[in-house]
Design an enzyme around this catalytic site. Structure first.
Site, PDB file in Angstrom:
ATOM      1  N   LYS A  60       0.832  -1.206   0.000  1.00 19.29           N
ATOM      2  CA  LYS A  60       0.000   0.000   0.000  1.00 19.29           C
ATOM      3  C   LYS A  60       0.866   1.255   0.000  1.00 19.29           C
ATOM      4  O   LYS A  60       0.346   2.379  -0.014  1.00 19.29           O
ATOM      5  CB  LYS A  60      -0.884   0.018   1.252  1.00 19.29           C
ATOM      6  CG  LYS A  60      -1.949  -1.059   1.274  1.00 19.29           C
ATOM      7  CD  LYS A  60      -2.900  -0.762   2.431  1.00 19.29           C
ATOM      8  CE  LYS A  60      -3.826  -1.897   2.791  1.00 19.29           C
ATOM      9  NZ  LYS A  60      -4.474  -2.588   1.711  1.00 19.29           N
ATOM     10  N   THR A 106      11.193  -3.827   1.487  1.00 20.76           N
ATOM     11  CA  THR A 106      10.322  -4.727   2.239  1.00 20.76           C
ATOM     12  C   THR A 106      10.784  -6.168   2.055  1.00 20.76           C
ATOM     13  O   THR A 106      11.864  -6.420   1.510  1.00 20.76           O
ATOM     14  CB  THR A 106       8.833  -4.472   1.856  1.00 20.76           C
ATOM     15  OG1 THR A 106       8.013  -5.265   2.697  1.00 20.76           O
ATOM     16  CG2 THR A 106       8.528  -4.794   0.411  1.00 20.76           C
ATOM     17  N   LYS A 163      15.376  -6.644   3.751  1.00 22.53           N
ATOM     18  CA  LYS A 163      15.804  -5.607   4.709  1.00 22.53           C
ATOM     19  C   LYS A 163      17.229  -5.824   5.214  1.00 22.53           C
ATOM     20  O   LYS A 163      17.960  -4.863   5.445  1.00 22.53           O
ATOM     21  CB  LYS A 163      14.834  -5.539   5.890  1.00 22.53           C
ATOM     22  CG  LYS A 163      13.498  -4.930   5.507  1.00 22.53           C
ATOM     23  CD  LYS A 163      12.579  -4.783   6.695  1.00 22.53           C
ATOM     24  CE  LYS A 163      11.193  -4.375   6.223  1.00 22.53           C
ATOM     25  NZ  LYS A 163      10.248  -4.163   7.304  1.00 22.53           N
ATOM     26  N   ASP A 187      10.807   1.439  10.975  1.00 16.72           N
ATOM     27  CA  ASP A 187       9.732   0.564  11.478  1.00 16.72           C
ATOM     28  C   ASP A 187       9.439   0.805  12.959  1.00 16.72           C
ATOM     29  O   ASP A 187       8.278   0.847  13.378  1.00 16.72           O
ATOM     30  CB  ASP A 187      10.108  -0.918  11.284  1.00 16.72           C
ATOM     31  CG  ASP A 187       9.898  -1.390   9.852  1.00 16.72           C
ATOM     32  OD1 ASP A 187       9.117  -0.755   9.116  1.00 16.72           O
ATOM     33  OD2 ASP A 187      10.529  -2.395   9.465  1.00 16.72           O
ATOM     34  N   GLY A 213       8.341 -13.003  18.318  1.00 17.06           N
ATOM     35  CA  GLY A 213       9.114 -13.044  17.077  1.00 17.06           C
ATOM     36  C   GLY A 213      10.502 -12.467  17.278  1.00 17.06           C
ATOM     37  O   GLY A 213      10.729 -11.648  18.192  1.00 17.06           O
ATOM     38  N   ALA A 214      11.431 -12.913  16.440  1.00 18.87           N
ATOM     39  CA  ALA A 214      12.814 -12.442  16.537  1.00 18.87           C
ATOM     40  C   ALA A 214      13.393 -12.226  15.150  1.00 18.87           C
ATOM     41  O   ALA A 214      14.604 -12.292  14.949  1.00 18.87           O
ATOM     42  CB  ALA A 214      13.647 -13.458  17.325  1.00 18.87           C
ATOM     43  N   GLY A 226      13.351  -9.782  11.359  1.00 16.75           N
ATOM     44  CA  GLY A 226      13.724  -8.400  11.048  1.00 16.75           C
ATOM     45  C   GLY A 226      12.800  -7.379  11.692  1.00 16.75           C
ATOM     46  O   GLY A 226      13.258  -6.361  12.214  1.00 16.75           O
TER      47      GLY A 226
HETATM   48  P1  NDP Z   1      10.879 -12.603   9.345  1.00 17.06           P
HETATM   49  O1  NDP Z   1      10.701 -13.659   8.312  1.00 17.06           O
HETATM   50  O2  NDP Z   1      12.199 -11.901   9.466  1.00 17.06           O
HETATM   51  O3  NDP Z   1      10.597 -13.261  10.809  1.00 17.06           O
HETATM   52  C1  NDP Z   1       9.480 -14.066  11.003  1.00 17.06           C
HETATM   53  C2  NDP Z   1       9.302 -14.338  12.502  1.00 17.06           C
HETATM   54  O4  NDP Z   1       8.049 -15.001  12.674  1.00 17.06           O
HETATM   55  C3  NDP Z   1      10.348 -15.262  13.114  1.00 17.06           C
HETATM   56  O5  NDP Z   1      10.580 -14.856  14.446  1.00 17.06           O
HETATM   57  C4  NDP Z   1       9.662 -16.632  13.067  1.00 17.06           C
HETATM   58  O6  NDP Z   1      10.120 -17.535  14.061  1.00 17.06           O
HETATM   59  C5  NDP Z   1       8.244 -16.232  13.371  1.00 17.06           C
HETATM   60  N1  NDP Z   1       7.222 -17.179  12.902  1.00 17.06           N
HETATM   61  C6  NDP Z   1       6.857 -17.445  11.621  1.00 17.06           C
HETATM   62  N2  NDP Z   1       5.832 -18.324  11.591  1.00 17.06           N
HETATM   63  C7  NDP Z   1       5.531 -18.617  12.889  1.00 17.06           C
HETATM   64  C8  NDP Z   1       4.579 -19.458  13.517  1.00 17.06           C
HETATM   65  N3  NDP Z   1       3.688 -20.191  12.804  1.00 17.06           N
HETATM   66  N4  NDP Z   1       4.563 -19.529  14.867  1.00 17.06           N
HETATM   67  C9  NDP Z   1       5.434 -18.794  15.596  1.00 17.06           C
HETATM   68  N5  NDP Z   1       6.369 -17.975  15.066  1.00 17.06           N
HETATM   69  C10 NDP Z   1       6.418 -17.896  13.712  1.00 17.06           C
HETATM   70  O7  NDP Z   1       9.685 -11.578   9.107  1.00 17.06           O
HETATM   71  P2  NDP Z   1       9.646 -10.034   9.526  1.00 17.06           P
HETATM   72  O8  NDP Z   1      10.186  -9.927  10.894  1.00 17.06           O
HETATM   73  O9  NDP Z   1      10.245  -9.205   8.461  1.00 17.06           O
HETATM   74  O10 NDP Z   1       8.068  -9.709   9.495  1.00 17.06           O
HETATM   75  C11 NDP Z   1       7.184 -10.209  10.500  1.00 17.06           C
HETATM   76  C12 NDP Z   1       5.774  -9.667  10.291  1.00 17.06           C
HETATM   77  O11 NDP Z   1       5.701  -8.269  10.543  1.00 17.06           O
HETATM   78  C13 NDP Z   1       5.222  -9.860   8.883  1.00 17.06           C
HETATM   79  O12 NDP Z   1       3.880 -10.294   9.005  1.00 17.06           O
HETATM   80  C14 NDP Z   1       5.280  -8.478   8.278  1.00 17.06           C
HETATM   81  O13 NDP Z   1       4.298  -8.298   7.287  1.00 17.06           O
HETATM   82  C15 NDP Z   1       5.008  -7.616   9.496  1.00 17.06           C
HETATM   83  N6  NDP Z   1       5.533  -6.241   9.369  1.00 17.06           N
HETATM   84  C16 NDP Z   1       4.644  -5.202   9.409  1.00 17.06           C
HETATM   85  C17 NDP Z   1       5.082  -3.889   9.319  1.00 17.06           C
HETATM   86  C18 NDP Z   1       4.089  -2.779   9.371  1.00 17.06           C
HETATM   87  O14 NDP Z   1       4.452  -1.643   9.047  1.00 17.06           O
HETATM   88  N7  NDP Z   1       2.870  -3.018   9.793  1.00 17.06           N
HETATM   89  C19 NDP Z   1       6.509  -3.553   9.159  1.00 17.06           C
HETATM   90  C20 NDP Z   1       7.375  -4.723   9.164  1.00 17.06           C
HETATM   91  C21 NDP Z   1       6.877  -6.013   9.242  1.00 17.06           C
HETATM   92  P3  NDP Z   1      11.440 -18.456  13.829  1.00 17.06           P
HETATM   93  O15 NDP Z   1      12.608 -17.569  14.162  1.00 17.06           O
HETATM   94  O16 NDP Z   1      11.257 -19.565  14.781  1.00 17.06           O
HETATM   95  O17 NDP Z   1      11.415 -18.867  12.378  1.00 17.06           O
END
Ligand code: NDP
Length: 269
Positions: free
Chosen positions: A16, A62, A66, A102, A127-128, A130
């Protein structure tokens, strides 16, 4: 001449950001054009160079680029250095400047748009990846009582605990059972797949907030869960998206656009 910007990602069609930045340009009277750039998974750096060579002035970055953008930038803001991730690139003479907006976006949405104080509160961050990494320092700067990070792969949360020692505590999901929090932020990508992180029963304190960074139609599984656990207020990540965009606009143009109208119109849509 109109200055060109874009959001680069893969996928990027759903973004968006072009709509948001067009509204900011109109509101501030800045002469910019903002598009979408789909980069091949192995071709991020080439796509950035081509956009710059064609006269581009900056990019939002995005998923999943990142961290690569962080490595590509030659100069970093303090907050990008802490996050080791970049969502905003600015093409300066002689430098590729990388920033991360962010965290500022999340804090403004929680504190200013939702009116929920962060100072003195107990925060749980899920979560851990980006997104989580980018918001930790800005959340800590608000002086919460404490900040716990839970992640499916515990080692990644423990790495963040060491990185931000002694202000952050890592926890396995199961070990959270019965804990009490004021603000719970879902920074996992679980909602994208319609899934819920493996959360046990936690206690939402009075006046608490459950925040999902994911945004879209209706309640995410996490926000449904939070309501069932007694969260006072639930919010998705649309406000964060708009606030991080406003901060990027400021990084590029030196003008901070107003966000309320854009937020209201995207909510209505
Ligand atoms: P990453 O791929 O870097 O990290 C994903 C994280 O989610 C990891 O910690 C992973 O755990 C965890 N995870 C994934 N699936 C599951 C599950 N089923 N159960 C538990 N933990 C899970 O993604 P990002 O950090 O870049 O993005 C995360 C979210 O934040 C996305 O949905 C993104 O769209 C949103 N976002 C929104 C923004 C906004 O402006 N609103 C800005 C930035 C991001 P593991 O380490 O164990 O794999």
């Amino acid at each position: 001449m109109t200055d060109r910007y874009a959001v680069i990602g893969n996928p990027v069609a759903h973004s968006k950001s072009p709509q948001i930045h067009a509204a900011f340009a109109q509101e501030t009277g800045e002469d910019i054009e903002y598009g979408r750039l789909l980069a091949p998974l192995e071709g991020f750096s080439d796509a950035v160079k081509q956009f710059r060579a064609a006269g581009g002035r900056g990019l939002n970055v995005t998923v999943p680029f990142k961290e690569e953008a962080y490595r590509l930038a030659t100069l970093h803001s303090e907050r990008a250095r802490i996050a080791e991730a970049v969502n905003t690139l600015r093409f300066d003479a002689g430098a590729l400047y990388g920033d991360n907006t962010d965290g500022a976006g999340l804090v403004r949405d929680i504190r200013d748009n939702l009116g929920v104080a962060i100072a003195g509160r107990r925060i749980l961050l899920l979560g851990a990846g980006g997104a989580a990494r980018g918001v930790i320092a800005p959340l800590l700067a608000e002086d919460p009582k404490d900040l716990t990070i839970a992640n499916r792969t515990l080692e990644r949360a423990e790495a963040l605990e060491r990185h931000f020692a002694p202000r952050v505590r890592a926890s396995a999901y199961a070990a959270l059972s019965g804990s009490r929090f004021d603000i719970v932020v879902n920074a996992t990508s679980a909602s994208l797949a319609g899934a819920l992180p493996p959360l046990p029963r936690v206690v939402f304190a009075a006046g608490s907030l459950a925040y999902d960074m994911m945004y879209g139609r209706g309640l995410t599984p996490f926000l449904e869960w939070a309501r069932g656990q007694g969260a006072g207020l639930t919010a998705d990540g649309l406000g964060m998206l708009i606030e991080q965009a406003a901060e990027s606009f400021f990084v590029w143009r030196g003008i901070r656009p107003r966000t309320a109208t854009v937020l209201a119109s995207l909510r209505a849509a």
